[in-house]
Design a protein around this motif. Structure first.
Motif, mmCIF file in Angstrom:
data_model
loop_
_atom_site.group_PDB
_atom_site.id
_atom_site.type_symbol
_atom_site.label_atom_id
_atom_site.label_comp_id
_atom_site.label_asym_id
_atom_site.label_seq_id
_atom_site.Cartn_x
_atom_site.Cartn_y
_atom_site.Cartn_z
ATOM 1 N N GLN A 1 7.013 -10.596 -0.224
ATOM 2 C CA GLN A 1 6.796 -9.155 -0.337
ATOM 3 C C GLN A 1 6.641 -8.763 -1.799
ATOM 4 N N TYR B 1 -1.068 -0.079 5.438
ATOM 5 C CA TYR B 1 -0.035 -1.093 5.642
ATOM 6 C C TYR B 1 0.957 -1.035 4.497
ATOM 7 N N SER B 2 2.180 -1.468 4.759
ATOM 8 C CA SER B 2 3.173 -1.621 3.690
ATOM 9 C C SER B 2 3.069 -3.044 3.143
ATOM 10 N N LYS C 1 -2.030 5.197 -2.239
ATOM 11 C CA LYS C 1 -0.633 4.906 -1.916
ATOM 12 C C LYS C 1 0.070 6.195 -1.535
ATOM 13 N N THR D 1 9.666 2.765 1.162
ATOM 14 C CA THR D 1 8.510 1.893 0.938
ATOM 15 C C THR D 1 7.283 2.774 0.691
ATOM 16 N N ALA D 2 6.129 2.172 0.745
ATOM 17 C CA ALA D 2 4.888 2.927 0.578
ATOM 18 C C ALA D 2 3.825 2.330 1.482
ATOM 19 N N ALA D 3 2.915 3.163 1.919
ATOM 20 C CA ALA D 3 1.767 2.706 2.689
ATOM 21 C C ALA D 3 0.566 2.688 1.763
ATOM 22 N N TYR D 4 -0.245 1.646 1.868
ATOM 23 C CA TYR D 4 -1.437 1.482 1.046
ATOM 24 C C TYR D 4 -2.656 1.389 1.941
ATOM 25 N N SER E 1 3.561 -6.768 -3.307
ATOM 26 C CA SER E 1 3.824 -5.493 -3.977
ATOM 27 C C SER E 1 3.182 -5.448 -5.358
#
Length: 70
Positions: A38, A25-26, A56, A62-65, A42
């Protein structure tokens, strides 16, 4: 007596969110589900990333974690 701000969600609470879902998920997606900003999410995700609790991957701007496997 000093007034303090309410505590921001702990990194462990964000980690729990991932553990329940088991997929990337972002921060924005998590924020929408958790009713938190957010920016707050973050920061917590970066804390978890630095501790090695999540992985990550950059995705555009953005980034997905996701949960780091042992």
């Amino acid at each position: 007596m000093y007034m303090t701000k309410p505590a921001a969600p702990m990194a462990e609470e964000v980690l729990q969110y991932y553990m329940e879902r088991g997929e990337p998920y972002s921060a924005g997606e998590i924020a929408a589900q958790c009713e938190l900003s957010q920016a707050t999410i973050s920061r917590r995700l970066e804390e978890l990333y630095e501790r090695g609790a999540v992985e990550k991957k950059p995705v555009g701007q953005t980034a997905a974690y996701w949960i780091a496997l042992p």
